[in-house]
Design a protein around this motif. Sequence first.
Motif, PDB file in Angstrom:
ATOM      1  N   TRP A   5       1.312   1.828 -10.097  1.00 28.37           N
ATOM      2  CA  TRP A   5       0.632   2.433  -8.960  1.00 28.37           C
ATOM      3  C   TRP A   5       0.936   3.930  -8.828  1.00 28.37           C
ATOM      4  O   TRP A   5       0.078   4.699  -8.428  1.00 28.37           O
ATOM      5  CB  TRP A   5       1.002   1.719  -7.663  1.00 28.37           C
ATOM      6  N   GLY A  60      -1.145  -1.799  -4.465  1.00 26.69           N
ATOM      7  CA  GLY A  60      -0.619  -1.222  -5.698  1.00 26.69           C
ATOM      8  C   GLY A  60      -0.011  -2.247  -6.642  1.00 26.69           C
ATOM      9  O   GLY A  60       0.660  -3.175  -6.214  1.00 26.69           O
ATOM     10  N   ASP A 117       0.845  -1.194   0.000  1.00 29.50           N
ATOM     11  CA  ASP A 117       0.000   0.000   0.000  1.00 29.50           C
ATOM     12  C   ASP A 117       0.882   1.247   0.000  1.00 29.50           C
ATOM     13  O   ASP A 117       1.948   1.259   0.618  1.00 29.50           O
ATOM     14  CB  ASP A 117      -0.897   0.028   1.236  1.00 29.50           C
ATOM     15  N   ASP A 154      -1.345   6.698 -10.276  1.00 32.13           N
ATOM     16  CA  ASP A 154      -2.592   6.992  -9.555  1.00 32.13           C
ATOM     17  C   ASP A 154      -2.427   8.136  -8.565  1.00 32.13           C
ATOM     18  O   ASP A 154      -3.410   8.731  -8.133  1.00 32.13           O
ATOM     19  CB  ASP A 154      -3.086   5.749  -8.810  1.00 32.13           C
ATOM     20  N   VAL A 213      -3.011   4.408  -2.522  1.00 33.21           N
ATOM     21  CA  VAL A 213      -3.197   3.288  -3.444  1.00 33.21           C
ATOM     22  C   VAL A 213      -3.071   2.033  -2.597  1.00 33.21           C
ATOM     23  O   VAL A 213      -2.016   1.769  -2.018  1.00 33.21           O
ATOM     24  CB  VAL A 213      -2.138   3.286  -4.569  1.00 33.21           C
TER      25      VAL A 213
END
Length: 108
Positions: A96, A92, A72, A99, A89
């Motif tokens: 990632w 991920g 994460d 984002d 995220v």
Amino acid sequence: MLVNWSDEIKKIDPDIKFRANGGWLKTVDELDKSVKNGYSLVGDFVKAGDFEEEYDEGLYLDCNKEDKKTVDYRLFRFKDNKIRLLDMVIDGKQNWATDLWDAVEDEL
């Protein structure tokens, strides 16, 4: 700003398995869109854990490995002796970092 990173992140997410399988914390000083992975978030790695550490104001990216497969990422702003979660995220995958680009651009 003097912070115990473990305590602070648990206040934001009480269920987090903080650093169960590793992780890291880094500053985010600029955005490099020539790459689409974590290297696009340019900054320096800093110490983080269950101890007090001095942090400057700015953007920070936390990577938390809750288990061997789940990683994460949380983007934070440190300002005026407060920590604010900007974006995250969960679990991920390969791209990632993209984002988080909008949140990073809004803050830089």
